[in-house]
Design an enzyme around this catalytic site. Structure first.
Site, PDB file in Angstrom:
ATOM      1  N   THR A 184       0.816  -1.204   0.000  1.00  0.00           N
ATOM      2  CA  THR A 184       0.000   0.000   0.000  1.00  0.00           C
ATOM      3  C   THR A 184       0.856   1.262   0.000  1.00  0.00           C
ATOM      4  O   THR A 184       1.932   1.254   0.583  1.00  0.00           O
ATOM      5  CB  THR A 184      -0.806   0.007   1.324  1.00  0.00           C
ATOM      6  OG1 THR A 184      -1.678  -1.092   1.296  1.00  0.00           O
ATOM      7  CG2 THR A 184      -1.565   1.276   1.555  1.00  0.00           C
ATOM      8  N   GLY A 236       0.924  -3.747   5.003  1.00  0.00           N
ATOM      9  CA  GLY A 236       1.217  -5.142   5.314  1.00  0.00           C
ATOM     10  C   GLY A 236      -0.045  -5.978   5.303  1.00  0.00           C
ATOM     11  O   GLY A 236      -0.988  -5.672   4.556  1.00  0.00           O
ATOM     12  N   GLY A 238      -3.258  -6.783   5.988  1.00  0.00           N
ATOM     13  CA  GLY A 238      -4.407  -6.043   6.513  1.00  0.00           C
ATOM     14  C   GLY A 238      -5.399  -6.918   7.242  1.00  0.00           C
ATOM     15  O   GLY A 238      -6.118  -6.450   8.128  1.00  0.00           O
TER      16      GLY A 238
HETATM   17  N1  ASP Z   1      -2.617  -3.465   4.025  1.00  0.00           N
HETATM   18  C1  ASP Z   1      -2.979  -3.755   2.667  1.00  0.00           C
HETATM   19  C2  ASP Z   1      -4.105  -4.740   2.671  1.00  0.00           C
HETATM   20  O1  ASP Z   1      -4.078  -5.688   3.424  1.00  0.00           O
HETATM   21  C3  ASP Z   1      -1.858  -4.272   1.834  1.00  0.00           C
HETATM   22  C4  ASP Z   1      -0.505  -3.629   2.063  1.00  0.00           C
HETATM   23  O2  ASP Z   1      -0.376  -2.646   2.745  1.00  0.00           O
HETATM   24  O3  ASP Z   1       0.502  -4.119   1.588  1.00  0.00           O
HETATM   25  O4  ASP Z   1      -4.996  -4.582   1.883  1.00  0.00           O
END
Ligand code: ASP
Length: 324
Positions: A184, A236, A238
């Site tokens: 993200t 990360g 989520g």
């Molecule tokens: N946090 C995001 C999600 O789980 C993905 C990411 O931040 O890498 O959708």
């Protein structure tokens, strides 16, 4: 979660050489002017655009929105906006949120299809409605009403990646284990005058089950901002992080007196304490307070958070501390 005082914090980290060494890099000194802190490599261009927007008279909300647009518009970034990897059925579904620390209000969209700039749709949810979050078909129709044009968000490259995944009989699915394809853009910023904003935008986890909503568009999870304290954002896994209300936990730790860096580490330690299996969890967080002090941390080296910092007219690209 138990708050930790400064002395306990220092003792806790003192034994970890890697942590201590990297802490210097995180330079938590207060900053007089605007500061932008964004996750991953796409944060560099995003911070530069944010700083430029603020300098040319835009608001801090404009700055964070326009900054994040740079990642959404870039087809080479496969984790955000146009070119983001799709869900298991080959549809790109985007999540985004933006929160204004002055008004203590956010706008968010979840599972938005065919619109490449979800952060801008989220901004309009904030500005034009009294709702906070719109999802799926309703979010799409709202975007059309606001003048956004629908488009195919798959690029030839992301389509090929999805077809390859589909063709692999041993492919990972989210009915079993999470695949490792996400990053993200999360951004926190201050104008140097006590105002903070947080925003994030993502295509979520590649090959997710259609309709899955991650932490990013959930206020308090993916983003949180409060002009009395500061702002935080997360990147990360989520599905894991949502259970810890990551961003609000960090801002509340700062409200209790922790520095942004201490607050990030406190939350990550809590995540590991509640379940030791989380020692390898993919969790990265960034935070800043209203004085422009910053923090960034991740749990494990297998998910080393990198982040872009823009401060005093200069951009840098740094590695966060890791707990393990
Ligand atoms: N946090 C995001 C999600 O789980 C993905 C990411 O931040 O890498 O959708």
């Amino acid at each position: 979660m138990q708050p930790i005082d400064r002395r306990t914090f220092v003792k806790a980290v003192a034994g970890t050489a890697a942590l201590a060494a990297r802490e210097a890099v995180t330079a938590t000194t207060a900053s007089p002017g605007a500061v932008f802190l964004s996750t991953w490599i796409q944060g560099k261009a995003a911070n530069a655009r944010a700083a430029e927007t603020l300098k040319s008279g835009g608001s801090l909300l404009d700055a964070v929105e326009k900054g994040i647009n740079t990642a959404e518009d870039d087809p080479n970034i496969t984790t955000v906006g146009y070119g983001g990897l799709p869900n298991a059925e080959g549809e790109v579904e985007l999540d985004a949120a933006i929160m204004d620390g002055a008004r203590h209000r956010a706008g968010a969209v979840a599972s938005l299809r065919q619109i490449k700039n979800p952060i801008s749709v989220a901004r309009l949810v904030l500005e034009k409605t009294r709702h906070t979050t719109l999802a799926g078909e309703g979010a799409f129709r709202f975007a059309l009403q606001m003048g956004f044009r629908p488009q195919q968000l798959l690029t030839p490259e992301s389509l090929k990646k999805w077809l390859d995944w589909k063709a692999d009989p041993k492919r990972q699915t989210f009915w079993l284990n999470p695949a490792d394809n996400h990053d993200t853009i999360g951004m926190v910023g201050t104008d140097g005058q006590g105002h903070v904003v947080a925003g994030c935008s993502t295509s979520g986890l590649a090959w997710k089950i259609p309709g899955r909503v991650g932490d990013s568009p959930l206020v308090g999870c993916g983003v949180y901002a409060d002009d009395n304290v500061g702002a935080a954002s997360a990147t990360g896994d989520g599905d894991l992080m949502t259970n810890y209300c990551t961003s609000i936990s960090i801002v509340h730790a700062m409200a209790r007196g922790a520095s942004p860096q201490e607050a990030c580490v406190e939350l990550l330690r809590h995540i590991v304490k509640t379940d030791p299996a989380n020692r390898t969890a993919q969790v990265g967080v960034i935070a800043l307070n209203t004085r422009g002090e910053i923090g960034a941390a991740c749990i494990a080296k297998n998910f080393q958070l990198k982040y872009a910092l823009w401060r005093e007219g200069e951009g840098r690209f740094l590695e966060s501390i890791t707990l393990f």
